[in-house]
Design a protein around this motif. Structure first.
Motif, PDB file in Angstrom:
ATOM      1  N   ASN A 223      11.922 -53.070   6.231  1.00  0.00           N
ATOM      2  CA  ASN A 223      12.062 -51.640   5.967  1.00  0.00           C
ATOM      3  C   ASN A 223      13.136 -51.365   4.933  1.00  0.00           C
ATOM      4  N   ASP A 224      13.044 -50.202   4.284  1.00  0.00           N
ATOM      5  CA  ASP A 224      14.199 -49.679   3.566  1.00  0.00           C
ATOM      6  C   ASP A 224      15.030 -48.858   4.549  1.00  0.00           C
ATOM      7  N   GLY A 228      14.243 -47.530   8.326  1.00  0.00           N
ATOM      8  CA  GLY A 228      15.043 -47.961   9.467  1.00  0.00           C
ATOM      9  C   GLY A 228      15.489 -46.782  10.322  1.00  0.00           C
ATOM     10  N   ILE A 229      15.936 -45.707   9.666  1.00  0.00           N
ATOM     11  CA  ILE A 229      16.334 -44.495  10.395  1.00  0.00           C
ATOM     12  C   ILE A 229      15.130 -43.907  11.122  1.00  0.00           C
ATOM     13  N   GLU A 230      13.993 -43.874  10.449  1.00  0.00           N
ATOM     14  CA  GLU A 230      12.790 -43.313  11.068  1.00  0.00           C
ATOM     15  C   GLU A 230      12.338 -44.149  12.260  1.00  0.00           C
ATOM     16  N   LEU A 237      16.209 -43.317  19.764  1.00  0.00           N
ATOM     17  CA  LEU A 237      17.634 -43.654  19.686  1.00  0.00           C
ATOM     18  C   LEU A 237      18.484 -42.548  19.058  1.00  0.00           C
ATOM     19  N   ASP A 238      17.833 -41.500  18.549  1.00  0.00           N
ATOM     20  CA  ASP A 238      18.559 -40.366  17.953  1.00  0.00           C
ATOM     21  C   ASP A 238      19.653 -40.855  17.003  1.00  0.00           C
TER      22      ASP A 238
END
Length: 283
Positions: A223-224, A228-230, A237-238
């Protein structure tokens, strides 16, 4: 508690060295973070210590130049070591009332954090070399090409390899003496790799991701940061929290009795300077 990262002797020039502060406040927990320890006045920067510690020698392709890590990992690891030391000192103070001087440095933190790589030299006399994305003692454990891109495949034991071989449609590989154990796979990775790649080339990465995940094999796309955040958000995990109206990455700790709070945004330059200077004058 006091934390600083000036060069050794820097705080003493202002009358704020550990001995100066402890003479006034014996209970102080005083943390000094330097580049190379209390006896070296060399300036310490993350990139410099990545190079000097040997970390960069391990990062990159075997036939290419060394690379630094994509973030200031030595700075981060040293801060975490410092925080651990501070917590231990605070616990000691709770029990005894005594403060103490906690010291750590970038070079020592880097060497400690190289774990099995430094241990290979210290315990076995082996100087590790760059291996690209391959693992020193696990195989397969690297990005592998599929029909339309790379997929991380991380096989950590023989049971997982047997499941991988079955999912790829080549179950006989798990019984092949060249590949039946981790030691054998490590020794024969050059023979095993093309056999796995030939099967992986038959389907796109996302399809293999589904198939291998269903077979309980650790794998995933590369991932970029946005992805990763998405992913973290999709897993509940908010990862993003607002502090004072400023979005930032959530603290990764969860505590059942004392939840982490995000009260203040990162301060602007000298935002609290007047308040801190007034506190210093009072004390």
């Amino acid at each position: 508690m006091l934390v600083h990262n000036l060069r050794p002797g820097g705080m003493a020039r202002f009358g704020l060295g550990y001995d100066d502060v402890a003479a006034v406040n014996p209970g102080v927990v005083y943390c000094s973070i330097s580049g190379f320890g209390p006896d070296a006045t060399l300036p310490g920067y993350d990139l410099l210590v990545q190079a000097l510690s040997g970390l960069m020698s391990l990062t990159g392709s075997p036939d290419g130049p060394p690379y630094r890590a994509g973030v200031a990992v030595v700075d981060v690891m040293t801060g975490l070591h410092g925080a651990t030391g501070i917590l231990a000192a605070l616990h000691h103070r709770d029990v005894t009332g005594e403060g103490q001087h906690v010291e750590t440095n970038l070079l020592s933190a880097a060497l400690s954090s190289l774990v099995n790589q430094t241990s290979a030299y210290v315990a076995g006399g082996v100087v590790p070399q760059r291996m690209g994305n391959e693992h020193l003692s696990l195989y397969p454990y690297e990005p592998m090409a599929t029909g339309d891109g790379e997929l991380i495949v991380a096989v950590g034991n023989d049971r997982q390899f047997r499941r991988l071989a079955g999912a790829l449609g080549v179950p006989e590989l798990a019984d092949d003496p060249r590949f039946a154990s981790m030691a054998a796979r490590n020794a024969n990775r050059r023979e095993l790799r093309p056999l796995l790649l030939a099967r992986l080339a038959e389907k796109p990465a996302q399809e293999w991701f589904r198939i291998l995940t269903d077979a309980d094999i650790p794998c995933g796309p590369i991932n970029d940061v946005r992805q990763g955040i998405e992913l973290a958000a999709g897993l509940g995990l908010d990862p993003v929290v607002s502090t004072g109206g400023v979005p930032t990455v959530r603290n990764p700790l969860t505590l059942s009795a004392t939840p982490v709070r995000h009260d203040l945004a990162p301060p602007a330059l000298d935002e609290h300077g007047a308040e801190i200077r007034a506190w210093l004058r009072r004390n």
